[in-house]
Design a protein around this motif. Structure first.
Motif, PDB file in Angstrom:
ATOM      1  N   MET A 156      -0.342  -6.084 -11.948  1.00 22.16           N
ATOM      2  CA  MET A 156      -0.929  -5.470 -10.765  1.00 22.16           C
ATOM      3  C   MET A 156      -1.423  -4.085 -11.119  1.00 22.16           C
ATOM      4  O   MET A 156      -0.747  -3.299 -11.776  1.00 22.16           O
ATOM      5  CB  MET A 156       0.156  -5.394  -9.682  1.00 22.16           C
ATOM      6  CG  MET A 156      -0.413  -5.069  -8.325  1.00 22.16           C
ATOM      7  SD  MET A 156       0.904  -5.287  -7.117  1.00 22.16           S
ATOM      8  CE  MET A 156       0.790  -3.776  -6.251  1.00 22.16           C
ATOM      9  N   ASP A 157      -2.659  -3.806 -10.679  1.00 17.92           N
ATOM     10  CA  ASP A 157      -3.281  -2.526 -11.012  1.00 17.92           C
ATOM     11  C   ASP A 157      -3.050  -1.534  -9.885  1.00 17.92           C
ATOM     12  O   ASP A 157      -3.447  -1.748  -8.752  1.00 17.92           O
ATOM     13  CB  ASP A 157      -4.779  -2.780 -11.243  1.00 17.92           C
ATOM     14  CG  ASP A 157      -5.414  -1.552 -11.861  1.00 17.92           C
ATOM     15  OD1 ASP A 157      -4.661  -0.798 -12.514  1.00 17.92           O
ATOM     16  OD2 ASP A 157      -6.613  -1.364 -11.682  1.00 17.92           O
ATOM     17  N   GLN A 158      -2.333  -0.448 -10.196  1.00 23.77           N
ATOM     18  CA  GLN A 158      -2.039   0.514  -9.132  1.00 23.77           C
ATOM     19  C   GLN A 158      -2.123   1.915  -9.683  1.00 23.77           C
ATOM     20  O   GLN A 158      -1.443   2.254 -10.648  1.00 23.77           O
ATOM     21  CB  GLN A 158      -0.631   0.258  -8.594  1.00 23.77           C
ATOM     22  CG  GLN A 158      -0.379   0.964  -7.282  1.00 23.77           C
ATOM     23  CD  GLN A 158       0.982   0.626  -6.731  1.00 23.77           C
ATOM     24  OE1 GLN A 158       1.934   0.523  -7.491  1.00 23.77           O
ATOM     25  NE2 GLN A 158       1.072   0.442  -5.439  1.00 23.77           N
ATOM     26  N   SER A 159      -2.979   2.733  -9.074  1.00 24.26           N
ATOM     27  CA  SER A 159      -3.108   4.098  -9.557  1.00 24.26           C
ATOM     28  C   SER A 159      -1.956   4.937  -8.985  1.00 24.26           C
ATOM     29  O   SER A 159      -1.294   4.541  -8.029  1.00 24.26           O
ATOM     30  CB  SER A 159      -4.436   4.684  -9.098  1.00 24.26           C
ATOM     31  OG  SER A 159      -4.399   4.887  -7.709  1.00 24.26           O
ATOM     32  N   ARG A 160      -1.698   6.081  -9.588  1.00 32.20           N
ATOM     33  CA  ARG A 160      -0.669   7.001  -9.121  1.00 32.20           C
ATOM     34  C   ARG A 160      -0.927   7.359  -7.649  1.00 32.20           C
ATOM     35  O   ARG A 160      -0.012   7.403  -6.820  1.00 32.20           O
ATOM     36  CB  ARG A 160      -0.716   8.259  -9.984  1.00 32.20           C
ATOM     37  CG  ARG A 160       0.151   9.388  -9.481  1.00 32.20           C
ATOM     38  CD  ARG A 160      -0.094  10.621 -10.293  1.00 32.20           C
ATOM     39  NE  ARG A 160       0.476  10.473 -11.627  1.00 32.20           N
ATOM     40  CZ  ARG A 160       1.521  11.173 -12.045  1.00 32.20           C
ATOM     41  NH1 ARG A 160       2.104  12.025 -11.237  1.00 32.20           N
ATOM     42  NH2 ARG A 160       1.994  11.016 -13.250  1.00 32.20           N
ATOM     43  N   ARG A 161      -2.224   7.569  -7.342  1.00 28.95           N
ATOM     44  CA  ARG A 161      -2.589   7.984  -5.985  1.00 28.95           C
ATOM     45  C   ARG A 161      -2.210   6.937  -4.945  1.00 28.95           C
ATOM     46  O   ARG A 161      -1.560   7.262  -3.929  1.00 28.95           O
ATOM     47  CB  ARG A 161      -4.089   8.255  -5.949  1.00 28.95           C
ATOM     48  CG  ARG A 161      -4.594   8.664  -4.573  1.00 28.95           C
ATOM     49  CD  ARG A 161      -6.054   9.000  -4.638  1.00 28.95           C
ATOM     50  NE  ARG A 161      -6.298  10.099  -5.538  1.00 28.95           N
ATOM     51  CZ  ARG A 161      -6.919  11.233  -5.189  1.00 28.95           C
ATOM     52  NH1 ARG A 161      -7.331  11.378  -3.957  1.00 28.95           N
ATOM     53  NH2 ARG A 161      -7.124  12.197  -6.036  1.00 28.95           N
ATOM     54  N   THR A 162      -2.566   5.644  -5.225  1.00 34.58           N
ATOM     55  CA  THR A 162      -2.249   4.614  -4.222  1.00 34.58           C
ATOM     56  C   THR A 162      -0.734   4.423  -4.114  1.00 34.58           C
ATOM     57  O   THR A 162      -0.192   4.208  -3.032  1.00 34.58           O
ATOM     58  CB  THR A 162      -2.908   3.259  -4.546  1.00 34.58           C
ATOM     59  OG1 THR A 162      -2.558   2.907  -5.868  1.00 34.58           O
ATOM     60  CG2 THR A 162      -4.410   3.317  -4.377  1.00 34.58           C
ATOM     61  N   PHE A 163      -0.038   4.540  -5.244  1.00 36.79           N
ATOM     62  CA  PHE A 163       1.422   4.379  -5.192  1.00 36.79           C
ATOM     63  C   PHE A 163       2.053   5.448  -4.296  1.00 36.79           C
ATOM     64  O   PHE A 163       2.877   5.166  -3.420  1.00 36.79           O
ATOM     65  CB  PHE A 163       2.025   4.473  -6.608  1.00 36.79           C
ATOM     66  CG  PHE A 163       3.527   4.561  -6.592  1.00 36.79           C
ATOM     67  CD1 PHE A 163       4.286   3.409  -6.345  1.00 36.79           C
ATOM     68  CD2 PHE A 163       4.175   5.765  -6.799  1.00 36.79           C
ATOM     69  CE1 PHE A 163       5.668   3.490  -6.308  1.00 36.79           C
ATOM     70  CE2 PHE A 163       5.550   5.844  -6.770  1.00 36.79           C
ATOM     71  CZ  PHE A 163       6.307   4.695  -6.526  1.00 36.79           C
ATOM     72  N   LEU A 164       1.640   6.705  -4.517  1.00 31.96           N
ATOM     73  CA  LEU A 164       2.212   7.800  -3.731  1.00 31.96           C
ATOM     74  C   LEU A 164       1.891   7.626  -2.249  1.00 31.96           C
ATOM     75  O   LEU A 164       2.724   7.872  -1.383  1.00 31.96           O
ATOM     76  CB  LEU A 164       1.680   9.145  -4.225  1.00 31.96           C
ATOM     77  CG  LEU A 164       2.285   9.615  -5.553  1.00 31.96           C
ATOM     78  CD1 LEU A 164       1.622  10.918  -6.002  1.00 31.96           C
ATOM     79  CD2 LEU A 164       3.790   9.809  -5.437  1.00 31.96           C
TER      80      LEU A 164
END
Lengths: 133, 259
Positions: free
Chosen positions: B1-9
Motif C-alpha cells: 500500500m502506497d502511503q505518503s507521510r502526509r496522508t498518514f499523519l
C-alpha cells in the motif's frame, strides 16, 4: 549403621522437645480438660435449636450482623416458630439485646471460648448490658 | 500500500480527534446523567434534616442536640483536639457556610453557632473512596457505617469536605463518661475505625426521630422525608429560603439551613 548412639540420642531429644506440650499437660495433671458444663439459658427457649446453636451460632451472628447493618432487617423470626413462645412476638437480631438476655457472658460465652482457645472480637464494641439484663 | 507521510499523519490526526471527541461525549453524558437524578431514591423515601438557625441561636449556647446524640451513641469525649470524636457539633455560621457571607454581613449572623453534622449527601465522596465499602449509601438517604468492615484507612476522613468523620486513634471506651457506655443498647467502637453520624438509623427502625431532633428544646431541627410532598420538612423548605454547606462541590448534601 555408623554413629548409632548419637543418632538415636538426637532423635530421642527431638521427640522430647517436639512433644513438650503433651509432657507439660501430663505433668500438670490435665490430660485434655473436659468441655465446660455450661449453664442452661435462664428462661425462654433459644431463637434456634440448641444443636444448631452449638455448632453454628457464629454463622447466625455473622448473618444477623450483615442483615442488620447492610439491609436494615433488624428483627428475627425463626422459620418454625422456635423461640417464639412466652409472649415474644419477634426478637431483635442483637447479641447484646437478645442473646445476653438469657445467657451470661462470663458463665456461658467466655467459658466455652476459653476452652476452645477462641477470642472473638465481638466484645470490643458490643456492650454487655449491666446486671446481665 | 502506497502511503505518503502526509496522508498518514492526516488520517491519524482525524482518528485521534474522533476517538477523543466520542469519549468526551460519553463522559459528558454520564456526568449529566449523574447530576440530574435529582436525589430520587430507589426506596421512594429520602430522609433529610432541616435546621432553623434563628430558633437555634435563640437558645444561646444550648448543646442539647450534641449531648443527646453523644449519650445515645456512646461517643467518647476525647480532650485532645486532633483526636476528638464528634458526630454533631457547633460551628460559627461564617465558618460552616462561608460562601454566603461577605464583608458586610452582620456580626450576629457571622458568630451564630449552628449545629453541623454529616450531610448524608446524595453523592457522598466518602462512599466513593472507601476501599472496603464499609461506608455506604442507604437507598432511603442515610450514609451508613459498617464498623465490622472498616479497616481504618481514613480515605473517607480525607474525602469528606465537611470534616464530619472522626477516627479512633485509641480505644474509645477509655474516654466514655465514667468509663461506662451511656446507652447499653448501642455498641461502642473499637480502636482503628472511623465513626460519624448515621442519622440514627437504629432509632428510625423503631419509628423514632433522630436523637438530636428529639432533644432540641426549640424545635429548631426538622427531620422528614423529602419525597413525601405532605411532609413537615417539605413544607419548611417550601416556605423558607434554606442553604446547604458547600453544595457547589457537587456532593448534594441534605442538611438544609435557614439563616
Amino acid at each position: 549403621m555408623y554413629d548409632r548412639g548419637i543418632i538415636l540420642t538426637g532423635l530421642g531429644a527431638f521427640l522430647v522437645v517436639v512433644l513438650l506440650p503433651f509432657w507439660w499437660g501430663a505433668a500438670a495433671g490435665q490430660p485434655g480438660a473436659d468441655p465446660p458444663d455450661l449453664p442452661a439459658a435462664t428462661a425462654q427457649p433459644c431463637v434456634m435449636e440448641p444443636a444448631y446453636m452449638r455448632a453454628a451460632h457464629m454463622d447466625l451472628l455473622n448473618r444477623w450482623r450483615d442483615e442488620v447493618v447492610r439491609n436494615d432487617a433488624r428483627f428475627f423470626t425463626a422459620a418454625d416458630g422456635y423461640g417464639l413462645e412466652s409472649g415474644r412476638e419477634r426478637d431483635e437480631k442483637s447479641l447484646s439485646l437478645t442473646c445476653l438476655r438469657c445467657h451470661d457472658k462470663e458463665q456461658f460465652c467466655d467459658r466455652c471460648h476459653d476452652y476452645s482457645g477462641i477470642a472473638p472480637t465481638c466484645w470490643k464494641c458490643h456492650v454487655v448490658p449491666p446486671g446481665g439484663e | 500500500m502506497d502511503q505518503s507521510r502526509r496522508t498518514f499523519l492526516r488520517t491519524a490526526g482525524i482518528a485521534v480527534l474522533g476517538i477523543s471527541g466520542g469519549g468526551s461525549y460519553v463522559a459528558a453524558r454520564a456526568i449529566a446523567a449523574g447530576q440530574h437524578d435529582g436525589g430520587k431514591t430507589a426506596a421512594g423515601v429520602r430522609y433529610a434534616l432541616a435546621i432553623d438557625t434563628q430558633k437555634c441561636a435563640a437558645q444561646h449556647g444550648c448543646t442539647a442536640c450534641i449531648t443527646a446524640c453523644h449519650a445515645e451513641h456512646n461517643v467518647p469525649a476525647v480532650d485532645v483536639p486532633e483526636r476528638e470524636i464528634k458526630w454533631i457539633w457547633k460551628e460559627e455560621a461564617e465558618h460552616a457556610l462561608h460562601e454566603y457571607f461577605d464583608d458586610y454581613t452582620s456580626d450576629e449572623l457571622r458568630r451564630r453557632e449552628i449545629p453541623v453534622l454529616c450531610n448524608h449527601c446524595d453523592n457522598p465522596p466518602c462512599v466513593r473512596v472507601c476501599p472496603t465499602q464499609a461506608t455506604y449509601k442507604r437507598a432511603d438517604g442515610p450514609v451508613m457505617m459498617d464498623m465490622h468492615r472498616c479497616i481504618g484507612c481514613r480515605y473517607c476522613v480525607v474525602g469528606c469536605p465537611y470534616g464530619a468523620r472522626s477516627f479512633n486513634y485509641g480505644d474509645p471506651r477509655e474516654f466514655l463518661p465514667n468509663g461506662e457506655p451511656t446507652n447499653a443498647r448501642y455498641p461502642t467502637r473499637s480502636k482503628g475505625v472511623v465513626e460519624k453520624c448515621t442519622l440514627c438509623t437504629e432509632r428510625l427502625a423503631r419509628g423514632l426521630r433522630p436523637a438530636c431532633v428529639e432533644a432540641c428544646p426549640a424545635g429548631a431541627m426538622l427531620f422528614g422525608d423529602l419525597e413525601d410532598p405532605g411532609s413537615e420538612i417539605r413544607a419548611f423548605l417550601q416556605t423558607n429560603f434554606t442553604v446547604r454547606r458547600k453544595a457547589e462541590v457537587g456532593t448534594r448534601p441534605h442538611v438544609h439551613y435557614k439563616l
